[in-house]
Scaffold this active site. Structure first.
Site, PDB file in Angstrom:
ATOM      1  N   GLU A   1     -11.304  -1.855  -4.362  1.00  0.00           N
ATOM      2  CA  GLU A   1     -12.153  -1.976  -2.878  1.00  0.00           C
ATOM      3  C   GLU A   1     -12.512  -0.721  -2.067  1.00  0.00           C
ATOM      4  OE1 GLU A   1      -9.050  -1.886   1.323  1.00  0.00           O
ATOM      5  OE2 GLU A   1      -8.823  -3.320  -0.141  1.00  0.00           O
TER       6      GLU A   1
ATOM      7  N   GLN B   1       0.314  -1.258  -0.212  1.00  0.00           N
ATOM      8  CA  GLN B   1      -0.273  -0.444  -0.552  1.00  0.00           C
ATOM      9  C   GLN B   1       0.851   1.420   0.003  1.00  0.00           C
ATOM     10  OE1 GLN B   1      -2.420   0.532   3.205  1.00  0.00           O
ATOM     11  NE2 GLN B   1      -1.147  -0.594   4.730  1.00  0.00           N
TER      12      GLN B   1
ATOM     13  N   GLN C   1     -11.061  -8.123   2.658  1.00  0.00           N
ATOM     14  CA  GLN C   1     -10.035  -8.246   3.158  1.00  0.00           C
ATOM     15  C   GLN C   1     -10.363  -8.985   4.202  1.00  0.00           C
ATOM     16  OE1 GLN C   1      -7.058  -4.928   4.692  1.00  0.00           O
ATOM     17  NE2 GLN C   1      -8.128  -4.265   3.597  1.00  0.00           N
TER      18      GLN C   1
ATOM     19  N   LYS D   1      -9.440  -9.079   8.276  1.00  0.00           N
ATOM     20  CA  LYS D   1      -8.123  -7.807   9.088  1.00  0.00           C
ATOM     21  C   LYS D   1      -8.145  -8.325  10.105  1.00  0.00           C
ATOM     22  CE  LYS D   1      -8.585  -3.287   8.328  1.00  0.00           C
ATOM     23  NZ  LYS D   1      -9.230  -2.119   7.519  1.00  0.00           N
TER      24      LYS D   1
ATOM     25  N   CYS E   1      -1.993  -0.865   8.413  1.00  0.00           N
ATOM     26  CA  CYS E   1      -0.200  -0.264   9.009  1.00  0.00           C
ATOM     27  C   CYS E   1      -0.169   0.183   9.771  1.00  0.00           C
ATOM     28  CB  CYS E   1      -0.333   1.059   7.646  1.00  0.00           C
ATOM     29  SG  CYS E   1      -1.544   2.539   8.346  1.00  0.00           S
TER      30      CYS E   1
ATOM     31  N   ASP F   1     -14.048  -4.218   2.534  1.00  0.00           N
ATOM     32  CA  ASP F   1     -13.161  -4.172   3.502  1.00  0.00           C
ATOM     33  C   ASP F   1     -14.615  -3.245   4.675  1.00  0.00           C
ATOM     34  OD1 ASP F   1     -11.156  -3.207   5.565  1.00  0.00           O
ATOM     35  OD2 ASP F   1     -10.262  -1.907   4.154  1.00  0.00           O
TER      36      ASP F   1
END
Length: 276
Positions: free
Chosen positions: A136, A37, A192, A194, A224, A170
């Site tokens: 996304e 990313q 995704q 997570k 991140c 997401d």
């Protein structure tokens, strides 16, 4: 759960991946595609990804009308630029997948008009120039149910028009129950998973199983803002479920996240051979 996995592996004289394999039924792990990313440094970091031959790129962080464009043109211009840079910087046989996150901006600029969203995504596919394209969170509803309904309608419209852009969930998909709802509605092509939101390694494995059983891809993602420790655990889970892609993390500087996750997978594969 990360600590428990490490302790269990140490007590058994095994590797974390082999412990996870007992849950997932993994027979022979292989190195997986990494998704990096860019953060707001979309061009500089995309160049870094291409030079490092990242498999899936670049996220893009299109989370405002200023970045996306009030008519979406800035997004389309970026996709076209990205396609050119792949040709300019990458080897002749390099064909990464493009995966861009737009945080509901597409739905916002067209007032949630599904036909207009489909037309826009067809245009994005054209400028991607033959590279696989995933988008996304193209649109948000007011809640999970409305978001699922919108995405399911959009996905069916794309397929009716012969547009192969993959839709990715997401936001609004943060628990195993959410995952099951998106899957049941055939709303997206990829979810995704997570791991910080699901909260436990085994919950991520369960979500991956639901996706795989429904014929969806498996994307082990996250944030991140995680740590190297959690990134390594994510890489081990991704290997165990034979994911289609795993997020490079932590950070948005590209180099550190890609290196940490790739090295974690390589070490896990070496440990797999050394242990029983």
């Amino acid at each position: 759960s990360q600590a428990l996995l490490s302790a269990t592996a140490a007590e058994a004289g095994s590797s974390p991946l082999r412990i996870l394999a007992e849950i997932t039924g993994l027979i022979e792990p292989e190195l997986l595609p990494v998704y990096a990313q860019s953060g707001d440094e979309r061009e500089l970091n995309a160049d870094r990804m291409i030079l490092r031959a990242v498999d899936v790129l670049p996220h893009g962080l299109f989370n405002s009308l200023d970045s996306f464009g009030h008519d979406g043109q800035r997004f389309l211009d970026y996709v076209a630029w990205l396609r050119r840079r792949v040709d300019e910087l990458g080897p002749s046989d390099y064909r990464p997948s493009l995966h861009l996150a737009v945080y509901g901006m597409l739905g916002q600029v067209v007032s949630l008009d599904v036909d207009r969203m489909a037309t826009f995504l067809a245009a994005a596919e054209a400028v991607a120039g033959g590279l696989d394209l995933a988008v996304e969170s193209p649109c948000y509803g007011a809640n999970v149910a409305e978001t699922v309904e919108l995405l399911a309608h959009l996905r069916s419209t794309l397929r009716e028009r012969g547009v192969s852009v993959a839709l990715v969930a997401d936001e609004f998909c943060n628990t195993d129950a959410d995952v099951a709802q998106f899957v049941a509605a055939e709303a997206v092509d990829l979810i995704q998973i997570k791991m910080p939101d699901l909260g436990c390694l085994t919950e991520a494995i369960a979500a991956a199983r639901v996706c795989r059983d429904a014929g969806l891809g498996v994307f082990i993602g996250g944030s991140c803002a995680e740590t190297e420790v959690s990134a390594i655990a994510s890489a081990q889970v991704a290997l165990a479920v034979e994911a289609d892609q795993v997020l490079a993390k932590p950070g948005m500087g590209v180099d550190e996240g890609v290196t940490i996750v790739r090295n974690a997978m390589r070490r896990a594969l070496v440990d797999w051979e050394r242990t029983t």
